[in-house]
Design a protein around this motif. Structure first.
Motif, short mmCIF file in Angstrom:
data_model
loop_
_atom_site.label_atom_id
_atom_site.label_comp_id
_atom_site.label_asym_id
_atom_site.label_seq_id
_atom_site.Cartn_x
_atom_site.Cartn_y
_atom_site.Cartn_z
N GLY A 219 -1.45 -1.94 -7.32
CA GLY A 219 -0.50 -2.88 -7.87
C GLY A 219 0.70 -3.25 -7.24
N ARG A 220 1.01 -2.32 -6.17
CA ARG A 220 2.01 -2.54 -5.14
C ARG A 220 1.89 -1.73 -3.96
NH1 ARG A 220 4.62 0.68 -8.97
NH2 ARG A 220 5.32 -1.01 -9.93
N HIS B 128 -10.30 2.60 10.95
CA HIS B 128 -10.71 3.47 9.64
C HIS B 128 -9.47 3.40 8.98
CE1 HIS B 128 -9.50 7.51 8.19
NE2 HIS B 128 -10.34 7.00 7.27
N GLU B 129 -9.58 2.70 7.67
CA GLU B 129 -8.77 2.70 6.69
C GLU B 129 -9.04 3.18 5.36
OE1 GLU B 129 -5.39 1.57 6.92
OE2 GLU B 129 -5.65 0.33 9.02
N PHE B 130 -8.07 3.92 4.65
CA PHE B 130 -8.38 4.21 3.24
C PHE B 130 -7.55 3.03 2.53
CE2 PHE B 130 -8.06 8.99 4.58
CZ PHE B 130 -9.43 8.98 4.51
N ILE B 131 -8.38 2.52 1.57
CA ILE B 131 -7.87 1.08 1.06
C ILE B 131 -8.11 1.04 -0.45
CG2 ILE B 131 -10.19 -0.01 1.73
CD1 ILE B 131 -8.16 -2.42 1.97
N SER B 132 -7.12 0.69 -1.34
CA SER B 132 -7.30 0.65 -2.74
C SER B 132 -8.17 -0.58 -2.96
CB SER B 132 -5.96 0.67 -3.48
OG SER B 132 -5.29 -0.38 -3.33
N LEU B 133 -8.68 -0.86 -4.30
CA LEU B 133 -9.43 -1.98 -4.59
C LEU B 133 -8.57 -3.23 -4.45
CD1 LEU B 133 -11.08 -0.70 -8.05
CD2 LEU B 133 -12.17 -1.24 -5.85
N ASP B 134 -7.24 -2.98 -4.81
CA ASP B 134 -6.39 -4.22 -4.42
C ASP B 134 -5.85 -4.43 -3.16
OD1 ASP B 134 -4.51 -2.01 -4.97
OD2 ASP B 134 -3.30 -3.27 -6.45
N GLY B 135 -6.36 -3.66 -2.12
CA GLY B 135 -5.92 -3.85 -0.61
C GLY B 135 -4.90 -3.27 -0.04
N VAL B 136 -4.46 -2.08 -0.85
CA VAL B 136 -3.37 -1.42 -0.19
C VAL B 136 -3.72 -0.11 0.76
CG1 VAL B 136 -1.46 0.32 -0.85
CG2 VAL B 136 -1.81 -1.70 -2.36
N VAL B 137 -3.06 -0.08 1.82
CA VAL B 137 -3.20 0.84 2.92
C VAL B 137 -2.14 1.68 3.06
CG1 VAL B 137 -5.22 -0.53 3.76
CG2 VAL B 137 -2.75 -0.91 4.64
N GLU B 138 -0.89 1.58 2.37
CA GLU B 138 0.34 2.22 2.77
C GLU B 138 0.06 3.59 2.32
OE1 GLU B 138 4.97 1.08 2.35
OE2 GLU B 138 3.40 0.45 0.60
N ASP B 139 0.75 4.40 2.83
CA ASP B 139 1.02 5.94 2.58
C ASP B 139 -0.33 6.32 1.77
OD1 ASP B 139 1.78 8.43 2.00
OD2 ASP B 139 3.77 7.44 0.65
N PRO B 140 -1.03 6.99 2.38
CA PRO B 140 -2.26 7.37 1.70
C PRO B 140 -2.25 8.69 0.86
CG PRO B 140 -2.54 7.98 3.98
CD PRO B 140 -1.25 7.35 3.65
N ARG B 141 -1.23 9.04 0.43
CA ARG B 141 -1.02 10.34 -0.30
C ARG B 141 -1.54 9.90 -1.70
NH1 ARG B 141 5.27 11.78 0.49
NH2 ARG B 141 5.00 9.51 0.89
N TRP B 142 -1.76 8.56 -2.16
CA TRP B 142 -2.40 8.31 -3.26
C TRP B 142 -3.87 8.58 -3.60
CZ3 TRP B 142 -6.06 4.71 -2.49
CH2 TRP B 142 -5.93 3.85 -1.48
#
Length: 186
Positions: A146-147, A7-21
């Motif tokens: 974006g990063r 299970h991953e929370f992921i942004s449209l550009d593939g970021v999975v780091e630090d899900p506080r966003w």
């Protein structure tokens, strides 16, 4: 034999780091239902050391009254992948040592039911590369960051997946469940 469900929370550009966003989007109760279905089918938890060290203090003090997921996280056997021991303790946890695909396959062979993985992007990258993931649950958030650490970094090998299920939620998040794709030449 156990099956690994990531299970991953992921942004449209593939970021999975630090899900506080993800917090700004809220947590749709139907997302909770989807995650509960994944965890209820699991009899073990597999985490990378860093994610384990984040989860242990967050979950170990919670009760079912605080969060319905607390009994799963606290009572289920947990296996930690990492070359060094975690700096925190958590009940029913076992250190597996450095990543070893043969050891992960042995864990799958020894486990009845699912093996749940949350976060742990370094571990998940290795599991995907070694073909050890049975289901990849991506909760895609409607934002490009974006990063940040991406699930598939630049230069990764091509990964083919087959869509198994999908859901959309009122907060704009889409759940995509993927499994291994068959050989296209077959």
């Amino acid at each position: 034999m156990g099956e690994i469900a990531v299970h991953e929370f992921i942004s449209l550009d593939g970021v999975v780091e630090d899900p506080r966003w993800t917090f700004e989007f809220g947590f749709d109760p139907e997302m909770g239902d989807t995650l509960a279905a994944v965890t209820s089918a699991s009899n073990a938890i597999l985490l990378g050391r860093t994610t384990f060290e984040m989860f242990a203090p967050a979950w170990s003090g919670r009760t079912a009254a605080d969060d319905p997921g607390a009994p799963f996280f606290n009572d289920t056997p947990k296996y930690v992948v990492g070359s060094q021991a975690p700096s925190v303790e958590w009940s029913r946890s076992t250190l597996l040592g450095a990543y070893d695909p043969a050891r992960i396959q042995a864990l799958k062979d020894e486990t009845e039911g699912g093996i749940y993985v949350s976060g742990s992007p370094t571990l998940v990258r290795a599991l995907l590369a070694d073909g050890l993931v049975d289901t990849l649950h991506l909760f895609v958030y409607p934002v490009a960051l974006g990063r940040g650490l991406r699930l598939w970094p630049e230069g990764s090998e091509r990964t083919r997946l087959a869509l198994q299920a999908h859901d959309s939620y009122d907060n704009g998040i889409v759940h995509l469940a993927y499994g291994p794709a068959g050989d296209p030449a077959a």
